[in-house]
Design an enzyme around this catalytic site. Structure first.
Site, PDB file in Angstrom:
ATOM      1  N   GLU A 269       0.785  -1.235   0.000  1.00 52.11           N
ATOM      2  CA  GLU A 269       0.000   0.000   0.000  1.00 52.11           C
ATOM      3  C   GLU A 269       0.820   1.291   0.000  1.00 52.11           C
ATOM      4  OE1 GLU A 269      -2.899  -0.239   3.152  1.00 52.11           O
ATOM      5  OE2 GLU A 269      -4.190  -1.558   1.978  1.00 52.11           O
ATOM      6  N   GLU A 373      -6.154  -8.068  -0.237  1.00 53.05           N
ATOM      7  CA  GLU A 373      -6.849  -7.768   1.013  1.00 53.05           C
ATOM      8  C   GLU A 373      -8.322  -7.513   0.722  1.00 53.05           C
ATOM      9  OE1 GLU A 373      -5.184  -4.743   3.493  1.00 53.05           O
ATOM     10  OE2 GLU A 373      -3.122  -5.486   3.294  1.00 53.05           O
TER      11      GLU A 373
END
Length: 452
Positions: A269, A373
């Site tokens: 991320e 995710e």
């Protein structure tokens, strides 16, 4: 008292005055905790308050922090504080609206020039850095040892094997490369925990993905990337990037030939607001080549930027020629767009937006697609168990189509709907026949460190 705010002119890099009637970014400082009573004050532009000594004025021109940038904070009731230097001199607001270290004697707690009111406007970062720095080395070592010995055990791998999960995605911090004695304030022991996970996974025919979740300086300013104060320093420092590549080299050299290793994720991320695409692609290309030094088979996984970024941008970047995977994170959360959605709205969004995007990316002539995710949680209030079952079933149906499979965040969590084991045991997430297909990989993220 002046009844004015302390202000770093221009947000830092200049002098400090005590002359503002309203607090804004120039009057807001990030506190770096050194000890229970010692702190450093960082401005919105990244400089530190500094003072040369007795009688000197305080400025905001220091690019890094050391003794001259460290202040003792004495606290009393009603947010009142005194701030002093190491030599004992107290700061005061002068009649000329300056901040200087020349208050005569020891101030009381009445209205005087050396008594300030400090208001904590945000305290939202509670990650690895804060845990270790807050407890101190000895106590943090005790807390983390107890946590690592009990949070994830071999029993969890037995559970995963029994429910058809064949891979775990394991997040690690950059300091793992320095185990058992990582730089302060981090605590050793993560390498042993990762070795244990590989051993348990091998015993139960489960593969492992190592995910570099926290890079030096933080790649997104969030607690799970071990940011010290919410800032994103990783893209601003060539040294940080070089050190991150060294961590990838360490992980690839240690685990590259291990039969349980399936892939290495180069960075989790990165922030689209702070990390440019060109810089990220350059890093990913170098990381890909490092992994290839040690293995021609291991998958190299690159994560999309979070924020305002096009998920297809990495498919056009020519990062590596084979066994390359792009990781997308799908949450019906963290955006006002989802706030007022009904259960049906959320399900339709999965079909209309996520499924369409996945089909396009799967059909592109490029990397494999990984939903790295997702979670069976949303912003719906008073949702029934049936609502959750339908939402989970929809996500499984759509994400199963990803060419590299999916990974749930996370195996265990104090919030029950984020807890994979709780969802399965309580029949909120029904795997059923969703795992009985020909897709190459279905993965579950296993969280190896705590959020406190």
């Amino acid at each position: 008292m002046l009844q004015k705010y302390v202000s770093a002119e221009n947000g830092g890099g200049m002098g400090v005055t005590v002359d503002k009637d309203v607090a804004s970014s120039w009057e807001t400082f990030r506190l770096w905790r050194v000890s229970d009573s010692e702190f450093q004050f960082r401005t919105s532009q990244g400089q530190f308050l500094t003072c040369d000594g007795e009688g000197g004025s305080v400025s905001a021109i220091a690019g890094s922090s050391s003794i001259k940038e460290t202040f003792y904070v004495e606290r009393n009731y009603d947010n009142r504080v005194h701030i002093k230097l190491k030599n004992g001199n107290y700061l005061q607001a002068t009649v000329a609206n300056q901040l200087s270290a020349d208050y005569p004697g020891m101030p009381g707690w009445d209205d005087n020039a050396a008594t300030f009111e400090m208001t904590i406007v945000a305290n939202y970062i509670h990650g690895d850095y804060q845990l270790a720095n807050g407890y101190g080395h000895d106590k943090a070592k005790e807390v983390l040892k107890r946590h690592r010995n009990s949070f994830i055990t071999i029993e969890d791998f037995i559970f995963l094997n029994r429910h058809g999960i064949n891979t775990v995605r394991i997040p690690v911090g950059w300091w793992i490369a320095f185990d058992p004695n990582p730089p302060a304030p981090f605590i050793g022991g993560t390498l042993e925990a990762l070795d244990n996970a590989f051993s348990w996974a091998q015993a139960y025919n489960i593969r492992c993905i190592i995910d570099l979740h926290a890079a030096p300086g933080s790649q997104n300013g969030m607690e799970h990337s071990a940011s010290r104060d919410g800032s994103t320093g990783w893209p601003t420092s060539a040294s940080y990037i070089s050190q991150t590549l060294d961590v990838i080299d360490f992980l690839a050299s240690r685990y590259g030939k291990h039969p349980t290793l399936l892939g290495i994720e180069l960075l989790n991320e990165p922030s689209a607001a702070s990390v440019s695409l060109d810089l990220l692609v350059s890093y990913y290309k170098q990381g890909y080549q490092i992994v290839r030094k040690y293995s021609s088979k291991v998958y190299v996984i690159v994560c999309q930027r979070i924020g305002n970024a096009d998920p297809s941008e990495l498919f056009q970047a020519d990062i590596g020629s084979y066994n390359l995977v792009v990781d997308l994170h799908y949450y019906n959360l963290f955006d006002n767009f989802f706030v007022n959605m009904s259960p049906l709205d959320n399900i339709q969004f999965i079909y209309n937006s996520r499924e369409t995007q996945l089909q396009a990316l799967n059909s592109a002539n490029g990397p494999l697609v990984f939903i790295g995710e997702w979670v069976n949680e949303w912003n719906v209030t008073n949702a029934t168990q049936l609502d959750y079952q339908n939402f989970g079933r929809t996500q499984l149906e759509v994400y199963n189509a990803a060419s590299f499979g999916w990974s749930y965040w996370t195996l265990k969590n104090d919030r029950k709907h984020w807890d994979f084991e709780w969802n399965i045991r309580n029949n909120y997430l029904q795997l059923g026949r969703s795992l009985q297909s020909s897709f190459p990989l279905f993965v579950l993220k296993k969280h190896m460190h705590t959020h406190i």
